[in-house]
Scaffold this active site. Structure first.
Site, PDB file in Angstrom:
ATOM      1  N   GLN A 250       0.812  -1.213   0.000  1.00  0.00           N
ATOM      2  CA  GLN A 250       0.000   0.000   0.000  1.00  0.00           C
ATOM      3  C   GLN A 250       0.848   1.266   0.000  1.00  0.00           C
ATOM      4  O   GLN A 250       0.299   2.366   0.029  1.00  0.00           O
ATOM      5  CB  GLN A 250      -0.913   0.035   1.228  1.00  0.00           C
ATOM      6  CG  GLN A 250      -1.936  -1.058   1.243  1.00  0.00           C
ATOM      7  CD  GLN A 250      -2.945  -0.906   0.132  1.00  0.00           C
ATOM      8  OE1 GLN A 250      -3.211   0.194  -0.332  1.00  0.00           O
ATOM      9  NE2 GLN A 250      -3.484  -2.017  -0.328  1.00  0.00           N
TER      10      GLN A 250
ATOM     11  N   LYS B 237      -4.425 -19.728  -4.146  1.00  0.00           N
ATOM     12  CA  LYS B 237      -5.398 -20.814  -4.189  1.00  0.00           C
ATOM     13  C   LYS B 237      -4.992 -21.823  -5.246  1.00  0.00           C
ATOM     14  O   LYS B 237      -5.190 -23.020  -5.098  1.00  0.00           O
ATOM     15  CB  LYS B 237      -6.774 -20.248  -4.508  1.00  0.00           C
ATOM     16  CG  LYS B 237      -7.393 -19.609  -3.292  1.00  0.00           C
ATOM     17  CD  LYS B 237      -8.813 -19.181  -3.530  1.00  0.00           C
ATOM     18  CE  LYS B 237      -9.309 -18.344  -2.379  1.00  0.00           C
ATOM     19  NZ  LYS B 237      -9.838 -17.064  -2.784  1.00  0.00           N
TER      20      LYS B 237
END
Length: 1132
Positions: A628, A683
């Site tokens: 960020q 994933k």
RNA sequence: GGAAGUAUAGCUCAAUUGGUGAGAGCAGCACCCUUAUACGGUGUCGGUUAAAGGUUCAAGUCCUUUUAUUUCCA
């Protein structure tokens, strides 16, 4: 009564405590119980709820939670308004995927309206899952009243901020070079460009063009490059996009690259020419056999073209050289002055081409940047409205000013198949090559196969093309951004100075435009001819304008905008001062602006909640992932700094709260969570750790403690599930056992802390010691939390609990709890252990909020000592400097070390701890040492099962000493003679050493120098005691007397018996208070030992009688001193 | 390609900021201990501190280069 448990179950504890919190509104109370005039402000960086949370979210949110809880304990009111990031590309993509549509279908197959509705639903798709995780992991954040970026109020605040910037002149329209598809007429995002299949191999016509130098210019290198007035020298530059050549405005070189000038002939016109190119690429264009061949013998068309290297120089030498425009269709006075020259660029390589890059600023992102940095203007023409446009229009055709090729598509693929099949059709690139060859401006023309991006919609090659964009002029406040960044406390510091600092140093204007549908609309309306524009800063202002437009007949009467999103906002047509229609600029704004504006927009400032905003501006603390840095951290900072200059409202608040203009004062940027092998979790790879499963199995506390104690937040964490088990066993298990021990005996003795506190000074040494350590710990942990170092805090707590509280204090104090009578010593033990446990519960509560709560409430429920319903409503432990006794801590450390040495010696000689020994010898080097050891003597003796300590001084003559140089002290004194001096010191014999100790000074003579060495320059230790078993640790030396008397032996045997009986008691399930009778069979060989120690044995095992019964067969068979005996015990 | 971070025992981390035999926990092995403790104690195994070069009396620590890896930006 203290609650007792069968076993530790962190997962269940989490569930129970969660219920307790919910039923009793503990979170709400943790805020309402703190004074509103003592706020600590935290900003929640909004997660996007359109994806499932991962274990890294647990990490990031644990960090946020820790400091908020800590500050609450310190008496601050910490409000934590939650938030959701709801706009942006990921949401659009998710919607498109679930609806099975593409961007092209928007407005066709599906209305913008329906599309946006779908986005609105998509956004909150996983909120339940997120809320669930938030609760289960123990992250306290206000989920009831979160800010949501798509709400009208939120958007209105954004509009207000934009209007403030607009008024200041910091919002402007410009262009950037972006991938563009002329056929569909839209720009492509980098995401779209990263779709599989967009990059394809194509064969393009490439040209190495000759850019002739201007002969009349002043330049240091001209005398080398053009040695005579008639020498024509050209810079060679290669391009795979010949259609950009008319727009050429500069040539870029690498400053460190070596270049050469070569004399040769043009292969198409056969004219003599001198060319400049990178040295390492010469072989690519010139045949070896032509080198230094005869120029005079050359005839046009010869296969071998003669060439010769005429000069060599660096790229930096070429800078500033001016050349004739290659294809002079369009020029201006400004271009003639600033363009057509050699500039430096860091992207130039010698992989392909000539090592010199043809630069057309409007058709390449790199080109654009390089030209901007070097103040090179673009080759542009004016369109019918007087606006600057490039030489290629939006359809991908040359404009009419490019006379030879006017109206032609620049890419062959843009022509239809029929057109391309016509006789005599030639692609534009080929026509350009022919023209350049004819004009003696081409040096080499070839087909070249390379990978080039294509539009995934039209399957045609894209162009890099200048597209309109709105910018925020962040560069206007660059200096202030940099200046104020220095006031921000970055954890780690390097992110602030390095990554963020560099980013600010190289700041460019913020490109705000996004060509999308689901996002905050840009509140700017323009006349079609662009002469007048309005930036709307509020709904009220918009309504006024709408009313005016209604007057003019452009809008229905009393029209009000119900939803500020597209397409509704696009229906709003305003009226200009001269009565023309004004349309909204179709762009949306960067979602990062949404999140960066949250300090204001979350409160709908300045339209509402001004007081709340004042209380919560700027943030004392924020925390997010390091990714960020240029995202949220930057946009928060940029918007805050700009508003501190542009907005009177914000200026007023800043001066009121004493804010120089930042949005946050401290920021923790945490690292990534990787799998146990250091690979990214995904994933797809199946190595992602599922947060819910983890919490269910191990409990949130174990997960939090593991993540925090293992690595500093800003280091990447290699998440190993086995580590959670270790944390549970080692830390929580130990603490749980300590509590179990305490509650077991406290319940037996009905200790409820109703007695007055025993003065610390009146408590035994070991109690004073652990209280002292506890205070030191409180102070350290407080400082660590305050410094945003949760890892150090966790490790300090862990070390205290394990090494000191459990494995020393409790172990050595056990007997005090066992005794059946009551006295102050026992009371002192209870009070001390209770204090330790309750304090630990507070110290650990920010990191492990559930277990800490259980521990605290279980303790406090029984005693009602404190008036707090929850540990999270309690106060952070106060540090009592007067209770810290460093000398005591030091001598206890000595006791631990000496004990450890004795155990080590026992091990070495093979005498186990149950066998008592008569004494140890401690060589003493100073009086103070003896005094210190005396005070902890009993602890050492009982821990090691030794009868006595004897101190020996070197007067007795059998201590062998060793002297070691103290390098740090000596360094300053002897400098580079260190080696010799150290050697001389080490070489001292026992008598010299004795003399040194007596004189306090020793003279070392080495070559050319003489040094007076003082005792403070060395460490003297007693290394050995002649004739004894000896062990050392640092300055400590212990010698063990291994003589076994009959008496000692018998005592050892007695202890063996005690051990066997205790084991039997335990395995028989007797209570610790049950009294017993004992029968021994086949135990005649120990009868003397037992009889001589009868009272002692009986007291230890709570036996009333011990009978020898040679006929005993029923009972436990065991072995003492190598002979099998039978033991039978019966409860009385 | 640019910027930043990281690299120490099989694993996770320390090393008082340049002071000299690089430590701890886990895992392995051996022995021992336990009337809270599937805990603990003692010992053992395990290191060219990613590599190379440099500065220094002294480098895990400072400098240079390289390698690996991660993040962000192109």
């Amino acid at each position: 009564m203290y609650k007792e448990y069968k076993q530790l179950n962190l997962s269940q504890t989490g569930k129970d405590i969660l219920e307790f919190w919910q039923q009793n509104n503990i979170f709400e109370k943790s805020i309402s119980s703190r004074p509103a005039d003592n706020p600590y402000t935290f900003y929640e960086g909004p997660p996007s709820a359109n994806g499932m949370p991962g274990i890294h979210h647990v990490m990031a949110r644990a960090i946020k939670d820790i400091f908020c809880r800590y500050k609450t304990l310190k008496g601050y009111q910490v409000k934590r308004k939650g938030g959701w990031d709801t706009h942006g590309l990921p949401i659009e993509l998710a919607v498109e995927k679930s609806l099975g549509i593409t961007k092209d279908d928007i407005g066709k197959k599906i209305s913008i309206e329906d599309y946006n509705d779908a986005c609105r639903k998509e956004v909150m798709r996983y909120t339940d899952v997120w809320n669930d995780l938030t609760e289960k992991m123990g992250y306290w954040v206000d989920l009831n009243d979160p800010y949501i970026t798509y709400k009208n109020e939120y958007i209105e605040s954004l509009w207000w901020i934009l209007s403030q910037l607009y008024k200041k002149g910091w919002l402007y329209k410009g262009y950037t070079v972006q991938p563009y598809s002329p056929k569909s007429g839209t720009g492509l995002s980098s995401h779209e460009l990263n779709q599989p299949g967009t990059y394809k191999m194509v064969k393009d016509t490439t040209i190495v063009a000759q850019f002739f130098l201007k002969n009349d210019q002043q330049h240091p290198l001209m005398s080398t490059l053009c040695k005579s007035a008639d020498e024509e020298t050209a810079i060679l530059a290669w391009t795979t996009t010949p259609w950009t050549l008319p727009s050429n405005c500069a040539l870029a070189v690498g400053e460190k690259i070596d270049y050469v000038k070569i004399k040769t002939f043009n292969p198409y016109t056969f004219q003599p020419v001198s060319v400049v190119l990178a040295k390492v690429l010469v072989g690519k264009y010139f045949k070896a056999e032509g080198e230094n061949a005869s120029f005079d013998d050359y005839k046009g068309g010869d296969k071998v073209i003669p060439w010769t290297v005429d000069a060599e120089f660096k790229g930096s030498d070429l800078l500033g050289l001016r050349y004739h425009q290659l294809m002079p269709y369009v020029t201006t006075a400004e271009l003639e002055e600033k363009a057509f020259r050699v500039i430096p660029a860091d992207f130039v390589t010698t992989e392909d081409g000539t090592g010199i890059v043809h630069t057309a600023s409007v058709f390449g992102a790199d080109d654009f940047r390089a030209c901007k940095e070097n103040d090179v203007p673009s080759v542009m023409v004016l369109d019918e409205t007087g606006k600057e446009v490039p030489l290629v229009n939006k359809q991908g055709r040359f404009v009419e000013e490019v006379t030879d090729f006017a109206g032609r598509y620049v890419k062959e693929e843009y022509y239809s198949k029929e057109e391309r099949d016509e006789d005599g059709f030639k692609p534009t690139d080929v026509l350009i090559s022919i023209k350049l060859k004819t004009d003696n401006k081409a040096f080499d023309v070839k087909k070249y196969e390379h990978s080039y991006p294509h539009s995934w919609r039209t399957d045609e090659p894209i162009l890099y093309y200048p597209l309109d964009s709105w910018f925020i002029k962040t560069t206007a406040v660059k200096d202030k951004l940099i200046e104020l960044n220095k006031t921000i406390n970055w954890k780690p510091e390097a992110t602030g100075t390095g990554r963020f600092g560099n980013w600010l140093e190289n700041l460019v204007d913020w490109n705000l435009s996004r060509s999308r549908y689901w996002g905050t609309p840009l509140p700017i309306w323009r006349e079609e001819n662009g002469t007048e524009e309005k930036c709307i800063g509020s709904i009220e202002e918009l309504n006024k304008e709408i009313d005016a437009a209604a007057e003019a007949g452009f809008m229905p009467k009393d029209f009000r905008l119900a939803d500020m999103h597209r397409p509704y906002v696009d229906d709003v047509v305003l009226v200009s001062s001269n009565g023309n229609k004004m349309f909204r600029e179709p762009d949306l704004i960067d979602v990062w602006f949404d999140s960066g504006a949250m300090p204001y927009a979350q409160w709908h400032f300045p339209f509402e909640n001004k007081d709340k905003f004042i209380d919560a501006y700027p943030a004392d603390f924020i925390a997010e992932g390091v990714d960020q840095t240029r995202g949220w951290f930057f946009t928060l900072h940029a918007i805050a700094v700009m508003l501190s200059e542009a907005s009177d409202e914000v200026k007023e608040v800043n001066s009121l709260v004493g804010n120089p203009g930042v949005a946050f004062k401290s920021v923790v940027s945490n690292g990534l969570v990787l799998d146990k092998d250091g690979a990214k979790m995904s994933k797809r790879l199946g190595n992602a750790v599922e947060p819910f499963e983890t919490i269910e199995k191990y409990g949130a506390d174990a997960a939090r403690w593991y993540m925090i104690s293992n690595a500093s937040p800003w280091d990447n964490l290699k998440f190993n599930i086995e580590g959670l088990d270790e944390v549970r066993r080692k830390f929580f298990g130990t603490l749980y056992n300590t509590y179990s021990f305490f509650s077991l005996y406290a319940n037996i003795d009905k200790f409820d802390y109703s007695e007055a506190d025993i003065a610390i000074a009146d408590r035994p040494e070991i109690d004073q010691w652990i209280i002292s350590l506890l205070n030191t710990l409180s102070k350290e942990v407080d400082a660590f939390y305050a410094d945003f170092e949760p890892t150090k805090a966790a490790r300090a707590i862990q070390d205290f609990v394990d090494a000191h509280l459990s494995n020393w204090y409790v172990r050595l104090s056990r007997r005090r709890f066992w005794r059946s009578d009551s006295n102050t010593d026992k009371l002192s033990a209870y009070q001390t252990l209770y204090t330790c446990l309750v304090t630990i519960s507070k110290l650990m509560s920010p990191i492990a909020p559930f277990f800490a709560e259980r521990l605290y409430t279980d303790l406090n429920y029984a005693t009602k000592k404190e008036n707090f319903e929850s540990v999270h409503l309690a106060d952070f432990p106060t540090y009592h400097a007067d209770l810290v006794n460093e000398a005591l801590e030091e001598r206890m450390q000595m006791a631990q070390d000496i004990s450890s040495l004795v155990l080590s010696l026992r091990k070495k000689v093979g005498i186990n701890v149950r066998q008592p020994l008569s004494k140890i010898l401690l060589p003493i080097l100073d009086k103070n040492f003896e005094k210190q050891v005396e005070q902890v003597k009993e602890l050492i003796l009982s821990e090691t099962n030794i009868k006595d300590i004897e101190y020996i001084t070197d007067a007795a003559g059998f201590i062998k000493k060793k002297v070691k140089p103290n390098f740090k002290a000596l360094g300053a004194k002897v400098g580079k003679d260190m080696k010799a001096v150290a050697a001389a010191i080490t070489a001292m014999d026992q008598s010299a050493l004795a003399q040194f100790e007596q004189d306090g000074q020793y003279t070392v003579e080495i070559e050319n120098a003489k040094y007076d060495i003082l005792l403070s320059d060395v460490d003297i230790i007693a290394e050995d005691v002649e004739g004894w078993q000896v062990a050392n640790l640092g300055k400590l030396t212990v010698a063990l007397d291994v003589t076994l008397t009959n008496e000692l032996k018998q005592e050892g045997t007695s202890r063996e018996l005690i051990n066997r009986v205790q084991n039997l008691r335990k395995s028989s399930g007797f209570e610790v208070t049950d009294r017993i009778n004992v029968k021994l069979g086949n135990a005649e060989h120990i009868s003397e030992a037992v009889n001589n120690n009868l009272t002692y044995i009986c007291a230890e095992i709570l036996a009333d009688t011990i009978l020898f019964d040679s006929g005993l067969t029923e009972g436990e068979k065991t072995e003492i001193d190598g002979i099998e005996i039978v033991i039978a015990i019966t409860k009385i």
